[in-house]
Design a protein around this motif. Structure first.
Motif, PDB file in Angstrom:
ATOM      1  N   ARG A 183     -25.054  11.607 -25.465  1.00 13.37           N
ATOM      2  CA  ARG A 183     -25.038  11.063 -26.835  1.00 13.37           C
ATOM      3  C   ARG A 183     -24.167  11.912 -27.762  1.00 13.37           C
ATOM      4  N   GLN A 184     -24.342  13.243 -27.638  1.00 10.98           N
ATOM      5  CA  GLN A 184     -23.556  14.143 -28.499  1.00 10.98           C
ATOM      6  C   GLN A 184     -22.063  14.034 -28.182  1.00 10.98           C
ATOM      7  N   THR A 232     -20.419  11.022 -29.680  1.00 16.13           N
ATOM      8  CA  THR A 232     -20.197  11.042 -31.133  1.00 16.13           C
ATOM      9  C   THR A 232     -19.117  12.038 -31.558  1.00 16.13           C
ATOM     10  N   LYS A 273     -15.779  13.597 -32.641  1.00 17.42           N
ATOM     11  CA  LYS A 273     -14.709  12.979 -33.416  1.00 17.42           C
ATOM     12  C   LYS A 273     -13.317  13.457 -32.999  1.00 17.42           C
TER      13      LYS A 273
END
Length: 158
Positions: free
Chosen positions: A98-99, A102, A104
């Motif tokens: 999940r990390q 995300t 960027k």
């Protein structure tokens, strides 16, 4: 020397060898020790030895049973610990995914990846130590049971 006297002397020698007495002492007692008495003494010794060995085997069987029961309990504990560890590792893997999803930028992705890898290695080290403790407990329990059996048999003269 008659056949009966020779048989009595041979039986006396055999019994005195097994009992630790000298051959001369057993064969010089003369007619007081008949062949029947010597055979009876031999049977009594065999019966006594059989009873001691039976008792020792019963104790050994009980001790082994206890050792195997302890090993079984520890094995269950080991399995449960492994399941808990697998669940924790799966949760950590999902969190890391999940990390990473995300992130960027590539540098943030690399930073999250390095952090998760470090955490995972730390977790694996702790988990290995926990499993090692459980394994040590099983081995020590089994070894102490086997030592107890060995000591009992040594004390019984077997």
């Amino acid at each position: 020397m008659s056949t009966t006297t020779k048989l009595e002397a041979d039986a006396a020698r055999e019994i005195s060898r097994s009992d630790g007495e000298s051959c001369a002492a057993a064969s010089t007692d003369g007619p007081a020790h008949s062949l029947a008495d010597l055979v009876e003494q031999g049977f009594a010794r065999v019966k006594d030895t059989h009873e001691r060995m039976s008792h020792l085997l019963e104790e050994a069987s009980e001790t082994f049973n206890q050792a195997f029961m302890a090993a079984s309990r520890s094995s269950n504990e080991f399995r449960m610990q492994m399941i808990e560890m697998m669940q924790a590792n799966m949760r950590a893997g999902l969190d890391a995914s999940r990390q990473l999803a995300t992130a960027k930028s590539p540098s943030e992705f690399a930073e999250i990846s390095a952090h998760q890898t470090r955490r995972h290695l730390e977790t694996m080290t702790v988990q290995a130590q926990e499993l090692s403790k459980i394994t040590d407990k099983v081995v020590k329990s089994a070894a102490s049971s086997i030592r107890a059996i060995s000591e009992k048999s040594r004390l019984a003269g077997c």
